[in-house]
Design an enzyme around this catalytic site. Sequence first.
Site, PDB file in Angstrom:
ATOM      1  N   GLY A 185      78.414  87.967  50.412  1.00  0.00           N
ATOM      2  CA  GLY A 185      79.722  87.318  50.270  1.00  0.00           C
ATOM      3  C   GLY A 185      80.142  86.662  51.576  1.00  0.00           C
ATOM      4  N   GLU A 225      75.030  65.882  73.507  1.00  0.00           N
ATOM      5  CA  GLU A 225      75.922  66.169  72.374  1.00  0.00           C
ATOM      6  C   GLU A 225      76.092  64.932  71.486  1.00  0.00           C
ATOM      7  OE1 GLU A 225      77.908  69.262  71.603  1.00  0.00           O
ATOM      8  OE2 GLU A 225      77.644  68.044  69.824  1.00  0.00           O
ATOM      9  N   SER A 280      77.306  72.910  67.404  1.00  0.00           N
ATOM     10  CA  SER A 280      77.315  71.456  67.554  1.00  0.00           C
ATOM     11  C   SER A 280      76.261  70.803  66.660  1.00  0.00           C
ATOM     12  CB  SER A 280      76.979  71.079  68.987  1.00  0.00           C
ATOM     13  OG  SER A 280      78.036  71.386  69.835  1.00  0.00           O
ATOM     14  N   ILE A 292      74.149  84.050  53.451  1.00  0.00           N
ATOM     15  CA  ILE A 292      73.381  84.513  54.618  1.00  0.00           C
ATOM     16  C   ILE A 292      73.815  85.955  54.851  1.00  0.00           C
ATOM     17  CG2 ILE A 292      72.765  84.058  57.031  1.00  0.00           C
ATOM     18  CD1 ILE A 292      72.270  81.615  55.164  1.00  0.00           C
ATOM     19  N   ASP A 301      74.909  64.561  67.617  1.00  0.00           N
ATOM     20  CA  ASP A 301      75.888  64.353  66.547  1.00  0.00           C
ATOM     21  C   ASP A 301      75.548  63.101  65.728  1.00  0.00           C
ATOM     22  OD1 ASP A 301      77.041  66.533  67.749  1.00  0.00           O
ATOM     23  OD2 ASP A 301      78.747  65.453  68.597  1.00  0.00           O
TER      24      ASP A 301
END
Length: 563
Positions: free
Chosen positions: A541, A284, A481, A523, A288
Amino acid sequence: MARSYLLLASLISVACAVPNVSRDTFVHVRRDSAPAGFVHVGPASDSQVLTMRVGLTQSNTAGLIDALYSVSTPGSDKYGQHLSKAAVEAFTAPTDATTASVHAWLSSHNVTFAPATPAGDWLKLSVTVSQANRLLNTNFATFKNQATGKETVRTLSYSLPTSLEGKIAFVHPTTVFPIQPFGKNAAFKPNSAAKRAPDAAPQSCATQFTPACLQELYSINANSTGQASNVIAVSGFLGQYANEADLAAFLASFRPDIPSNTTFATKLLDGGVNPQDMSDAGQEANLDTQYAIGVAGTVPVQFISVGFNNDDDFGGNLDILEFLSGESPVPTVLTTSYGYDEDQLPFDLANSVCNAYAALGAQGTSILFASGDGGVAGGQGRPCTTFIPTFPSTCPFVTSVGGTRSLNPELAASLSSGGFSNFFPTPDYQASDVSAFLAGLGSTYAGLFNASGRAFPDVSAVAEDVEIVWEAQFGTIEGTSCSSPILAGLIGLLNDELISAGKPPLGFLNPFLYANQDIFTDITSGANRGCGTPGFSAGVGWDPITGVGSPVYASLRTAVGLT
Ligand SMILES: *[C@@H]1O[C@H](CO)[C@@H](O)[C@H](O)[C@H]1NC(C)=O
Ligand SMILES: *[C@@H]1O[C@H](CO)[C@@H](O)[C@H](O)[C@H]1NC(C)=O
Ligand SMILES: *[C@@H]1O[C@H](CO)[C@@H](O)[C@H](O)[C@H]1NC(C)=O
Ligand SMILES: *[C@@H]1O[C@H](CO)[C@@H](O)[C@H](O)[C@H]1NC(C)=O
Ligand SMILES: *[C@@H]1O[C@H](CO)[C@@H](O)[C@H](O)[C@H]1NC(C)=O
């Protein structure tokens, strides 16, 4: 599953749950039982020392929120005029009367305490269990987590003197049991080739997203000038350490255009460490830092590693908020890829934390949180009969980042958490978009979610097949993440350009995002299954799986007035 917390505003009798309730106290928070998986072992040892936080009621939270909106809403005459720390503290500091009553109460119990924030709205206490029992008119007990065997000292209910009614926002830890946030280890899938040559070519993007793929997909057409005042802070909790050698290998392959010594600064809190042994690298933390830097280039990145000396059990969010409450200037972006199911927290604590994000937003920080990876079933996906929203994503003052996948077209990732808060009402900036979505949904899922709640996520970015380096191996990872640091890098780059042009950074993003949603890539396909349902569907939308869509950097530049 029913909400496990009952918040009782008025004086009631709970003689069974709390044996020693005297007349001049009221129950502040109580829960019916310990969460599943915890068993009551017995009374806590009187001499055990607890570190606690007490939140005092702020003098003018409503004023802070008005000020936040006036500096964050495009078209407002104060847009971009972020508040100084002193101006924020004028709202967040408790009144002198509140401070005096709370301090007198603690002193009368011989409790050692100190301000945890410069404004004095949060205090840090060191108390023995016997002091805490008298202070809070309760009986702390030892509970055991049956899965891990770990013991923890908690109570199911506590009371405060009636003379403090309205003066205390939260006392923690009391009824919140240790919770494992989502976002710790996403499943890393090594690539078949152990190493990669420098490869900036986006032709591989169908199977692996790299920074070059994101530059192409999100029309990122700028280079950072490395403005020193523009810092992206990256939250690191739970023994997740960011590895510099892995970052160097990542940048050598995917950002050969930026200096090879580009790296992050590290801030250690509460016994935090950031060891550089390869075996300590966290998936993680690597994800990040690699994506904040991989997208933002030479924008300064600060990795905040929170240690375990905090009795927090709230990941480290409180430590980071306390640290940032003393920072000036504040970072321009804070990205956090950890979160909780909203029903794991009591409202009073969640509300105070949410207001602390408002205080940072008012000073110009964009607060980004991953929306979660369990679709409509919470951050990690759990068995459910009603949809489970995630926190802090449901806080109206943070930007919740959902997940997408694939290319041509970009689709909603089914893992992307999204839905509606049971704590916070729909804020104005999203009200018309949410009601349009609800009108389209009709009676589908009626009773499974709270249609009057703050809806999330706000925006989305890639969350599957994201290429990282971990323990010197190349491979892919998935989850929102990925999405939050990608967006953090993109906003950090935009802030770099704004600051170079003599303009303020973006700060709290949501009013701007919703007002400019036509420049995002909508999307329109995919759904976030969970709780035995197909989940919400992406559509034209805003929707509670991809928000307003994914970013288009070149259009955002124009919308913020860069030429
Ligand atoms: C309740 O607690 C107070 C203070 O600890 C104590 O003096 C009192 O006797 C207790 N009352 C009962 C009914 O246990
Ligand atoms: C606080 O300390 C003083 C002095 O040691 C003692 O007399 C008093 O009983 C203590 N009060 C409480 C509530 O423990
Ligand atoms: C950014 O830098 C790269 C490499 O130096 C260069 O090829 C590219 O044209 C630059 N992009 C912009 C928008 O200036
Ligand atoms: C990277 O190297 C350059 C020149 O070699 C130096 O000027 C710069 O300060 C270094 N940056 C960092 C972050 O160490
Ligand atoms: C639904 O959301 C509203 C607004 O936040 C809140 O007041 C209400 O308590 C929620 N209802 C339930 C059942 O949680």
